[in-house]
Design an enzyme around this catalytic site. Structure first.
Site, short mmCIF file in Angstrom:
data_model
loop_
_atom_site.label_atom_id
_atom_site.label_comp_id
_atom_site.label_asym_id
_atom_site.label_seq_id
_atom_site.Cartn_x
_atom_site.Cartn_y
_atom_site.Cartn_z
N HIS A 289 18.29 27.13 -12.58
CA HIS A 289 18.97 28.27 -13.19
C HIS A 289 18.15 29.56 -13.12
O HIS A 289 16.93 29.55 -13.31
CB HIS A 289 19.28 27.97 -14.66
N VAL B 57 28.09 23.33 -8.01
CA VAL B 57 27.20 22.52 -7.17
C VAL B 57 27.98 21.29 -6.69
O VAL B 57 27.89 20.90 -5.51
CB VAL B 57 25.95 22.09 -7.98
N GLN B 58 28.78 20.71 -7.59
CA GLN B 58 29.55 19.51 -7.24
C GLN B 58 30.43 19.74 -6.02
O GLN B 58 30.46 18.94 -5.08
CB GLN B 58 30.43 19.09 -8.44
N THR C 194 -3.55 -5.53 0.61
CA THR C 194 -2.94 -4.21 0.87
C THR C 194 -3.82 -3.42 1.84
O THR C 194 -3.32 -2.60 2.60
CB THR C 194 -2.71 -3.42 -0.44
N ASP C 195 -5.12 -3.72 1.87
CA ASP C 195 -6.01 -3.07 2.84
C ASP C 195 -5.63 -3.46 4.27
O ASP C 195 -5.68 -2.65 5.19
CB ASP C 195 -7.46 -3.46 2.54
N ASN D 118 20.11 22.03 -10.32
CA ASN D 118 20.63 23.40 -10.43
C ASN D 118 19.53 24.22 -11.08
O ASN D 118 19.29 24.13 -12.28
CB ASN D 118 21.91 23.40 -11.27
N LYS E 192 0.85 -1.20 0.00
CA LYS E 192 0.00 0.00 0.00
C LYS E 192 0.88 1.23 0.00
O LYS E 192 1.79 1.35 0.82
CB LYS E 192 -0.90 -0.01 1.25
N PHE F 133 30.96 29.81 -11.57
CA PHE F 133 31.17 28.57 -12.33
C PHE F 133 32.07 28.92 -13.52
O PHE F 133 31.64 29.59 -14.46
CB PHE F 133 29.83 28.00 -12.81
N ARG G 257 26.95 34.41 -9.57
CA ARG G 257 25.65 34.02 -10.12
C ARG G 257 24.69 33.71 -8.97
O ARG G 257 25.12 33.56 -7.82
CB ARG G 257 25.79 32.79 -11.02
O1 URC Z 1 27.58 24.10 -10.62
C1 URC Z 1 27.46 23.79 -11.82
N1 URC Z 1 27.86 22.55 -12.22
C2 URC Z 1 27.75 22.14 -13.52
O2 URC Z 1 28.14 20.99 -13.86
C3 URC Z 1 27.19 23.05 -14.44
N2 URC Z 1 26.95 22.98 -15.78
C4 URC Z 1 26.36 24.15 -16.14
O3 URC Z 1 25.99 24.44 -17.30
N3 URC Z 1 26.28 24.99 -15.07
C5 URC Z 1 26.78 24.32 -14.00
N4 URC Z 1 26.92 24.66 -12.69
#
Ligand code: URC
Length: 305
Positions: A258, A229-230, A59-60, A256, A12, A161, A178
């Site tokens: 944008h 971000v990575q 599931t009930d 991400n 469920k 970036f 950014r």
């Molecule tokens: O932090 C980011 N990682 C990416 O891999 C990536 N690729 C992208 O176009 N912008 C960004 N920004």
């Protein structure tokens, strides 16, 4: 030879429940609202291949069981309640060998009225949820993954970036400043527990870990001068592993989201890019999607500290 069922699970989904805790001494009430998914595996193939319902726990019935167990047990922390529910199904039904229980806990944050916490009124302050996924397998213990989902954050500077691959497919410009926005999906996997008592022995750690993961995520997001971000998400995961013993793997999945600068040069030479950027266009899609799993170099095998 007839074809075979090689994998099957059923149960469920979207069982909604709310439990009110009434503290008589302080005349304060607390509510917990959650959505539960129960999926079972075991000797159930005949239900599919031979239309044999004698192996089917309805599931009930699973839904009813969740309500009864919620009445009879604490439902917080969700790691414990999910483990109680999952253990119930493999203990009660000998032909069921694996139970998966997912709990999504929704926010009901106590209202502050005239500067004071209200005894019985709450507000939904965001779509963020606290999640847990538990699996119990007969003879193999209990695996627990805890997490945060839907935590929407944005910073208006402190993110760049640059230095990424440039070739004949690249149009994106480098940037040293950014907007960075994401919806946090973070989870952390506990080393396997042998029994429910092992989970009970660790009880305060589940709330502490959730608080630590949330605080580390927010503090790192805000404070890091983000190269990507990575790079920022790795710093988050690394700190969670350092802070929370018993957790060996941390996963992040970050879209991400944008926010594009808008060139308004065409209107009377208006300057709205680079250091002059003020009006941005938030993008719904496509979005980047950055994921990672970060693991302790020497994982502990059980969660007993
Ligand atoms: O932090 C980011 N990682 C990416 O891999 C990536 N690729 C992208 O176009 N912008 C960004 N920004």
């Amino acid at each position: 030879m007839a074809s075979q069922v090689t994998a099957a699970r059923y149960g469920k989904d979207n069982i909604r429940l709310c439990k009110v805790h009434r503290d008589e001494a302080s005349k304060t009430q607390t509510v917990t609202e959650m959505t539960v998914c129960v999926l079972l595996e075991g000797e159930i193939e005949r239900a599919y291949t031979d239309a044999d319902n004698s192996v089917v726990v309805a599931t009930d019935t699973m839904k009813n069981t969740v309500y009864v167990l919620a009445k009879q047990n604490p439902i917080t922390p969700p790691e414990l309640f999910a483990s109680i529910v999952a253990s119930h199904f493999i203990e009660k039904y000998t032909h069921i060998h694996i139970a998966h229980v997912k709990i999504t806990t929704h926010r009901w944050t106590r209202m502050i009225i005239d500067g004071l916490p209200h005894p019985h009124s709450f507000l939904r302050d965001g779509t963020e949820t606290r999640n847990v996924e538990v699996s119990t397998k007969r003879g193999a213990g209990i695996t627990v993954r805890s997490g945060i989902q839907g935590l929407l954050v944005l910073k208006s500077t402190g993110s760049g970036f640059h230095g990424f691959v440039r070739d004949e497919y690249t149009t994106l410009g480098e940037t040293w400043d950014r907007i960075l926005s994401t919806e946090v999906d973070a989870s952390w996997e506990w080393a396997t527990f042998k029994t429910l008592d092992d989970i009970r022995a660790l009880l305060p750690n589940f709330d502490t870990a959730w608080e630590a993961a949330r605080e580390i995520t927010l503090k790192t997001f805000a404070g890091d001068n983000s190269a990507s971000v990575q790079a920022t998400m790795y710093k988050m995961a690394d700190q969670i592993l350092a802070r929370v013993p018993g957790v060996n793997h941390v996963d992040y999945s970050l879209p991400n989201k944008h926010y594009f600068e808008i060139n308004l040069e065409w209107h009377k030479g208006l300057k709205n890019t680079g250091k002059d950027a003020e009006v941005y266009a938030p993008q719904s899609n496509p979005n980047g999607l950055i994921k990672c799993t970060v693991s302790r170099p020497n994982p502990s095998r059980t969660s007993r500290l």
